[in-house]
Scaffold this active site. Structure first.
Site, mmCIF file in Angstrom:
data_model
loop_
_atom_site.group_PDB
_atom_site.id
_atom_site.type_symbol
_atom_site.label_atom_id
_atom_site.label_comp_id
_atom_site.label_asym_id
_atom_site.label_seq_id
_atom_site.Cartn_x
_atom_site.Cartn_y
_atom_site.Cartn_z
ATOM 1 N N CYS A 168 -5.394 -9.454 3.238
ATOM 2 C CA CYS A 168 -6.497 -8.594 3.711
ATOM 3 C C CYS A 168 -7.748 -9.367 4.136
ATOM 4 C CB CYS A 168 -6.853 -7.574 2.643
ATOM 5 S SG CYS A 168 -5.549 -6.347 2.431
ATOM 6 N N VAL A 217 0.829 -1.208 0.000
ATOM 7 C CA VAL A 217 0.000 0.000 0.000
ATOM 8 C C VAL A 217 0.867 1.264 0.000
ATOM 9 C CG1 VAL A 217 -1.604 1.352 1.435
ATOM 10 C CG2 VAL A 217 -2.046 -1.058 0.991
HETATM 11 N N1 LIG Z 1 -2.022 -5.271 0.542
HETATM 12 C C1 LIG Z 1 -3.199 -4.842 0.145
HETATM 13 O O1 LIG Z 1 -3.714 -5.231 -0.906
HETATM 14 C C2 LIG Z 1 -3.973 -3.858 0.978
HETATM 15 C C3 LIG Z 1 -5.081 -3.215 0.426
HETATM 16 C C4 LIG Z 1 -5.777 -2.300 1.198
HETATM 17 C C5 LIG Z 1 -5.399 -2.054 2.516
HETATM 18 N N2 LIG Z 1 -4.325 -2.716 3.036
HETATM 19 C C6 LIG Z 1 -3.923 -2.405 4.406
HETATM 20 O O2 LIG Z 1 -2.800 -1.535 4.340
HETATM 21 C C7 LIG Z 1 -1.892 -1.817 5.408
HETATM 22 C C8 LIG Z 1 -0.525 -2.159 4.837
HETATM 23 O O3 LIG Z 1 -0.637 -3.343 4.095
HETATM 24 P P1 LIG Z 1 0.547 -3.851 3.154
HETATM 25 O O4 LIG Z 1 0.052 -5.043 2.451
HETATM 26 O O5 LIG Z 1 1.075 -2.697 2.385
HETATM 27 O O6 LIG Z 1 1.618 -4.279 4.263
HETATM 28 P P2 LIG Z 1 3.131 -4.682 4.014
HETATM 29 O O7 LIG Z 1 3.449 -5.668 5.068
HETATM 30 O O8 LIG Z 1 3.363 -5.016 2.586
HETATM 31 O O9 LIG Z 1 3.924 -3.320 4.303
HETATM 32 C C9 LIG Z 1 4.087 -2.770 5.572
HETATM 33 C C10 LIG Z 1 5.417 -2.045 5.585
HETATM 34 O O10 LIG Z 1 5.513 -1.303 6.804
HETATM 35 C C11 LIG Z 1 6.849 -1.377 7.269
HETATM 36 N N3 LIG Z 1 6.860 -1.072 8.702
HETATM 37 C C12 LIG Z 1 6.529 -1.881 9.743
HETATM 38 N N4 LIG Z 1 6.644 -1.216 10.910
HETATM 39 C C13 LIG Z 1 7.055 0.032 10.596
HETATM 40 C C14 LIG Z 1 7.341 1.194 11.364
HETATM 41 N N5 LIG Z 1 7.213 1.203 12.688
HETATM 42 N N6 LIG Z 1 7.765 2.310 10.718
HETATM 43 C C15 LIG Z 1 7.890 2.319 9.371
HETATM 44 N N7 LIG Z 1 7.625 1.260 8.580
HETATM 45 C C16 LIG Z 1 7.208 0.125 9.194
HETATM 46 C C17 LIG Z 1 7.259 -2.813 6.930
HETATM 47 O O11 LIG Z 1 8.670 -2.955 6.925
HETATM 48 C C18 LIG Z 1 6.618 -2.992 5.559
HETATM 49 O O12 LIG Z 1 7.496 -2.625 4.513
HETATM 50 C C19 LIG Z 1 -2.536 -2.948 6.213
HETATM 51 O O13 LIG Z 1 -3.288 -2.385 7.248
HETATM 52 C C20 LIG Z 1 -3.461 -3.605 5.210
HETATM 53 O O14 LIG Z 1 -4.547 -4.247 5.814
HETATM 54 C C21 LIG Z 1 -3.598 -3.590 2.296
#
Ligand SMILES: NC(=O)c1ccc[n+]([C@@H]2O[C@H](COP(=O)([O-])OP(=O)(O)OC[C@H]3O[C@@H](n4cnc5c(N)ncnc54)[C@H](O)[C@@H]3O)[C@@H](O)[C@H]2O)c1
Length: 452
Positions: free
Chosen positions: A264, A11
């Site tokens: 998700c 995201v």
């Molecule tokens: N993946 C999807 O398709 C999608 C779609 C809509 C919403 N979401 C939501 O968006 C959010 C993120 O999902 P994602 O799939 O991108 O997750 P992800 O795990 O791919 O990415 C999360 C990132 O955050 C970083 N991170 C962790 N702790 C941190 C901190 N304290 N400071 C800075 N960076 C930090 C991690 O290293 C990682 O790169 C979640 O809540 C998810 O439910 C995801």
């Protein structure tokens, strides 16, 4: 507008790059140093169609800064997007560790008029909690916080088309209590040409969970109907088509198969169930949605066991392990769960995925990972089409079947033309397709028309 995105995952990275594409300078912060270094070199850490090109273009345009430091990324920014992960705890609640760590780390660096925008999917009440937490921390340090705002802007992009979805969302939801936050975000998204919904933070938080849980429920419902079709000689594809023509239902998310996975749907349904129960409300509807979904993997395994007289010692080729096509994400992938179940049942598994092999290989030992689909299928007793990558329909099936030891094809996504596979001498099994097709016989309409 000066913008920082915290969390450069699916995201955060896509959000940051598409915001940069609109001409803004964006700082991307992640605690994962390796990820930041890869991004600085122009290497996307994940696979998404169009992402590599977008990253290269924005780097060339000089619109991106990458860092692991909050004291560099947060001061002087108007908008700080929070896009860290919100995985499940073992009990199904939302693990808010990443969210808390990120908010704590940014609190003292925020500009007094900054707007923190929570894009991560977070349980209802999180936005208000975040505002209180930042305010407390700043008050203790003698820093002003009365003009600071926290807003919710849930993300609806889909993996596999994340870049396009982020460029062209179907709606934008802004949850806030502060007029300045609404105005700033509306200015950011001006020109998107889609409805912008102004709601309370609690409403924005619930819109995201409700949307995901509703779609997951639609998938479990059609899978429930698939089982009834299979037991009744009906074809779920025709039933789904007939249902989907009703505009109140619509045709999407009515594909019966192996069920839903990914980062998700499963965790969001579990979290919503948890949130309902925490308020003393019943979560039975959602628990059943999850139960039906869990059973899809066992059903696929049962079909293989029946067709082969047991899978132990048999060579099974699994095509696709990503949780859906066009992604390398295997988080909670039903296809990978099936691979694990087959390995646990002492089958010899050879698997292939166009993008997810490297990630999956680190997670599941005991699998032979093939560089091409046909290398996995060679000598197999059964081929399982587990993730519906479109290229699997285009495989030279005649040659694939000729190279197999026993010709059993389990199409967990009803993607192939069963009659064609059966005409090549294979036993074709789908999910919720009639037995006649499953056994490769011509299906005849009942004499005198259907009986009621
Ligand atoms: N993946 C999807 O398709 C999608 C779609 C809509 C919403 N979401 C939501 O968006 C959010 C993120 O999902 P994602 O799939 O991108 O997750 P992800 O795990 O791919 O990415 C999360 C990132 O955050 C970083 N991170 C962790 N702790 C941190 C901190 N304290 N400071 C800075 N960076 C930090 C991690 O290293 C990682 O790169 C979640 O809540 C998810 O439910 C995801």
């Amino acid at each position: 507008m000066r913008i920082t995105v915290v969390g450069a995952g699916y995201v955060g990275l896509v959000t940051g790059l598409t915001l940069a594409e609109t001409g803004r300078h964006v700082t991307l912060l992640d605690v994962d140093k390796g990820r930041i270094e890869r991004l600085q070199r122009g290497e996307p850490p994940i696979y998404e169609p169009g992402l590599k090109e977008l990253l290269a273009a924005q780097l060339a345009a000089g619109r991106l800064t990458f860092t692991t430091r909050y004291d560099e990324a947060v001061p002087g920014r108007d908008l700080v997007f929070l896009c860290v992960g919100t995985p499940s705890t073992p009990l199904g609640a939302t693990d808010l560790g990443q969210r808390a760590a990120a908010l704590e780390a940014m609190a003292l660096h925020l500009d007094p008029e900054a707007v923190v925008v929570i894009k991560s999917t977070v349980p209802v009440g999180t936005n208000r909690w975040a505002k209180d937490m930042i305010t407390c921390k700043r008050n203790r340090a003698g820093l002003p916080s009365d003009r600071l705002a926290v807003a919710s802007n849930p993300e609806f992009l889909r993996e596999g088309s994340a870049v396009e979805d982020s460029r062209h969302p179907d709606r934008i939801v802004i949850g806030a209590t502060d007029v300045r936050a609404f105005l700033l975000l509306e200015r950011l998204f001006a020109g998107s040409g889609v409805p912008i919904l102004r709601v309370l933070p609690e409403e924005a938080e619930l819109i995201k969970y409700a949307a995901n849980a509703f779609l997951a429920q639609k998938i479990s419902f059609i899978n429930l109907m698939a089982d009834l079709c299979e037991a009744s000689g009906a074809d779920i594809r025709r039933v789904a088509e007939g249902m989907g023509l009703d505009p109140r239902i619509g045709p999407r998310f009515l594909a019966a198969g192996l069920g839903f996975g990914g980062s998700c749907f499963p965790k969001d349904v579990r979290s919503l169930a948890h949130q309902l129960k925490a308020k003393g409300l019943s979560a039975a509807l959602l628990e059943e949605t999850l139960r039906i979904n869990r059973n899809r993997v066992s059903l696929a395994l049962r079909k293989l066991n029946t067709a082969l007289g047991g899978v132990a010692g048999r060579r099974i080729a699994v095509l696709g392990v990503a949780f859906k096509p066009h992604t390398d994400d295997v988080r909670e992938s039903q296809s990978l769960k099936l691979v694990e179940a087959l390995v646990a049942a002492s089958a010899h598994v050879a698997a292939y995925d166009p993008e997810a092999t490297a990630t999956a290989a680190r997670l599941v030992p005991g699998v032979q990972w093939a560089p091409q689909a046909e290398q996995a299928t060679q000598g197999a007793d059964a081929v399982v089409l587990a993730t519906d990558w479109p290229q699997f329909s285009e495989l030279p099936w005649e040659r694939v079947l000729a190279g197999m030891r026993t010709k059993v094809v389990l199409d967990c996504r009803n993607q192939l033309e069963g009659a064609k596979i059966a005409s090549l001498g294979a036993r074709y099994l789908g999910m919720g397709v009639p037995q006649a097709e499953a056994f490769g016989q011509e299906r005849k309409p009942p004499p005198g028309g259907p009986t009621l």
